[in-house]
Write an enzyme that holds these catalytic residues in place. Structure first.
Site, PDB file in Angstrom:
ATOM      1  N   ASP A  11       0.819  -1.226   0.000  1.00 56.96           N
ATOM      2  CA  ASP A  11       0.000   0.000   0.000  1.00 56.96           C
ATOM      3  C   ASP A  11       0.851   1.274   0.000  1.00 56.96           C
ATOM      4  O   ASP A  11       1.599   1.534   0.960  1.00 56.96           O
ATOM      5  CB  ASP A  11      -0.894   0.046   1.245  1.00 56.96           C
ATOM      6  CG  ASP A  11      -1.908  -1.079   1.296  1.00 56.96           C
ATOM      7  OD1 ASP A  11      -1.627  -2.181   0.777  1.00 56.96           O
ATOM      8  OD2 ASP A  11      -2.979  -0.860   1.886  1.00 56.96           O
ATOM      9  N   HIS A  71      -9.942   1.467  -0.445  1.00 54.83           N
ATOM     10  CA  HIS A  71     -10.048   2.922  -0.608  1.00 54.83           C
ATOM     11  C   HIS A  71     -10.225   3.352  -2.067  1.00 54.83           C
ATOM     12  O   HIS A  71     -10.201   4.546  -2.362  1.00 54.83           O
ATOM     13  CB  HIS A  71      -8.803   3.605  -0.031  1.00 54.83           C
ATOM     14  CG  HIS A  71      -8.803   3.659   1.467  1.00 54.83           C
ATOM     15  ND1 HIS A  71      -9.628   4.497   2.180  1.00 54.83           N
ATOM     16  CD2 HIS A  71      -8.093   2.963   2.394  1.00 54.83           C
ATOM     17  CE1 HIS A  71      -9.420   4.337   3.478  1.00 54.83           C
ATOM     18  NE2 HIS A  71      -8.497   3.399   3.629  1.00 54.83           N
ATOM     19  N   HIS A 157      -6.431  -8.184  -0.230  1.00 55.90           N
ATOM     20  CA  HIS A 157      -6.418  -6.964   0.582  1.00 55.90           C
ATOM     21  C   HIS A 157      -7.365  -7.194   1.768  1.00 55.90           C
ATOM     22  O   HIS A 157      -8.588  -7.224   1.583  1.00 55.90           O
ATOM     23  CB  HIS A 157      -6.894  -5.807  -0.309  1.00 55.90           C
ATOM     24  CG  HIS A 157      -6.613  -4.449   0.235  1.00 55.90           C
ATOM     25  ND1 HIS A 157      -5.393  -3.837   0.100  1.00 55.90           N
ATOM     26  CD2 HIS A 157      -7.387  -3.591   0.932  1.00 55.90           C
ATOM     27  CE1 HIS A 157      -5.440  -2.641   0.667  1.00 55.90           C
ATOM     28  NE2 HIS A 157      -6.642  -2.468   1.190  1.00 55.90           N
ATOM     29  N   HIS A 182      -3.071  -4.160   2.905  1.00 53.14           N
ATOM     30  CA  HIS A 182      -4.054  -3.432   3.740  1.00 53.14           C
ATOM     31  C   HIS A 182      -3.589  -3.139   5.159  1.00 53.14           C
ATOM     32  O   HIS A 182      -3.940  -2.099   5.699  1.00 53.14           O
ATOM     33  CB  HIS A 182      -5.406  -4.161   3.799  1.00 53.14           C
ATOM     34  CG  HIS A 182      -6.443  -3.456   4.639  1.00 53.14           C
ATOM     35  ND1 HIS A 182      -7.049  -2.285   4.233  1.00 53.14           N
ATOM     36  CD2 HIS A 182      -6.971  -3.751   5.871  1.00 53.14           C
ATOM     37  CE1 HIS A 182      -7.919  -1.901   5.172  1.00 53.14           C
ATOM     38  NE2 HIS A 182      -7.874  -2.766   6.177  1.00 53.14           N
ATOM     39  N   HIS A 184      -0.495  -2.670   6.321  1.00 53.70           N
ATOM     40  CA  HIS A 184       0.590  -1.674   6.286  1.00 53.70           C
ATOM     41  C   HIS A 184       1.862  -2.048   7.036  1.00 53.70           C
ATOM     42  O   HIS A 184       2.792  -1.245   7.067  1.00 53.70           O
ATOM     43  CB  HIS A 184       0.102  -0.300   6.781  1.00 53.70           C
ATOM     44  CG  HIS A 184      -0.865   0.364   5.849  1.00 53.70           C
ATOM     45  ND1 HIS A 184      -1.081   1.726   5.842  1.00 53.70           N
ATOM     46  CD2 HIS A 184      -1.668  -0.143   4.873  1.00 53.70           C
ATOM     47  CE1 HIS A 184      -1.990   2.021   4.922  1.00 53.70           C
ATOM     48  NE2 HIS A 184      -2.364   0.894   4.319  1.00 53.70           N
TER      49      HIS A 184
HETATM   50 FE   LIG Z   1      -6.883  -0.937   2.629  1.00 53.66          FE
HETATM   51 FE   LIG Z   2      -3.961   0.665   2.914  1.00 49.08          FE
END
Ligand SMILES: [Fe+2]
Ligand SMILES: [Fe+2]
Length: 270
Positions: A11, A71, A157, A182, A184
């Site tokens: 990400d 997102h 994700h 997702h 991170h």
């Molecule tokens: Fe995400």
């Molecule tokens: Fe993210």
């Protein structure tokens, strides 16, 4: 048939993450003779989604496909772009009538094809999507390694480690790699599963790790200590780390030969 080298970048969060991608992808592409590069653009636009302009910036620096994550809907201008640009994927397990798609086949210069499948988890997600396992099963009836496609990369994700791990086991031997995104933070479990699929629960984020998952600490700390969302999250602006995973795929079978996580620059760069 020669091996195929894939790179997946986790990400991208804000400018720090975008700069890490633009700095490293062209060089990695040359140094490792990469055939195909996929980037998760989940948080690339000031932390929330991605824009067509950022996608173009990524394509110009050597990225082949951008996955949108949960997102992907945050920037309204991106919705019509999803139907125009096959190199931007949204999770495949949204309803069929939703704009865009989450499964694509992309030709290499030698005519072989790479398939990318993008899925969103159900656990702790609010979207009420179709089951990602049933969705993957259906999508893969159109893509068998060694026949139409040389390699299949799955970007799962998802919030829950267990759901990502289960997807890896579920697809073991049927795809080249299942990589998680997702959450991170890169996980230390990159490995080849028993039937030959490369797997990592989360590749991590491309962004500034001197933060709370890529964002300045002030807003998340206020939220966690008061239980009220009052402040907009801002991406942290220090030097970004590129968190990516390099996968080498057997050109005959589509199964993985190796998986190597990379952490470059920033506070966790190696
Ligand atoms: Fe995400
Ligand atoms: Fe993210």
């Amino acid at each position: 048939m020669s091996d195929i080298k894939l790179l997946f970048c986790g990400d991208v969060v804000g400018r720090a993450g975008r700069e890490a991608v633009v700095k490293h992808v062209p060089r990695l592409r040359k140094e490792h003779a990469l055939d195909f590069v996929v980037v998760s653009g989940d948080n690339a636009a000031r932390g929330f989604g991605i824009t067509p302009e950022i996608c173009r910036e990524f394509y110009e620096c050597g990225v082949d496909v951008v996955t949108g994550g949960d997102h992907v809907w945050d920037q309204k201008e991106t919705h019509p772009y999803l139907d125009r640009e096959p190199r931007l994927l949204r999770p495949h397990n949204f309803p069929e009538k939703t704009v865009g798609k989450g499964f694509g086949m992309y030709p290499l210069p030698d005519g072989r094809k790479i398939a990318v499948l993008h899925l969103l988890g159900q656990v702790f997600h609010k979207e009420y999507l179709d089951c990602p396992f049933a969705c993957a099963e259906k999508a893969l009836t159109h893509a068998r390694m060694g026949h139409q496609v040389a390699a299949i990369l799955v970007d799962m994700h998802a919030e829950a480690t267990s759901e990502k791990c289960a997807m890896g086991v579920f697809l073991d031997g049927r795809v080249s790699a299942v990589v998680g995104s997702h959450t991170h933070i890169p996980t230390a479990d990159a490995r080849i599963l028993p039937k030959g699929t490369a797997y990592q629960t989360d590749v991590g984020m491309c962004g500034d790790y001197n933060s709370v998952i890529g964002f300045d600490a002030e807003a998340p700390l206020l939220m966690f200590t008061t239980k009220v969302r009052k402040m907009r999250m801002q991406p942290a602006a220090g030097e970004g780390t590129l968190a990516a995973t390099l996968i080498t795929v057997n050109g005959e079978t589509g199964l993985a030969r190796s998986i190597t996580p990379l952490l470059l620059d920033g506070v966790i760069g190696q």
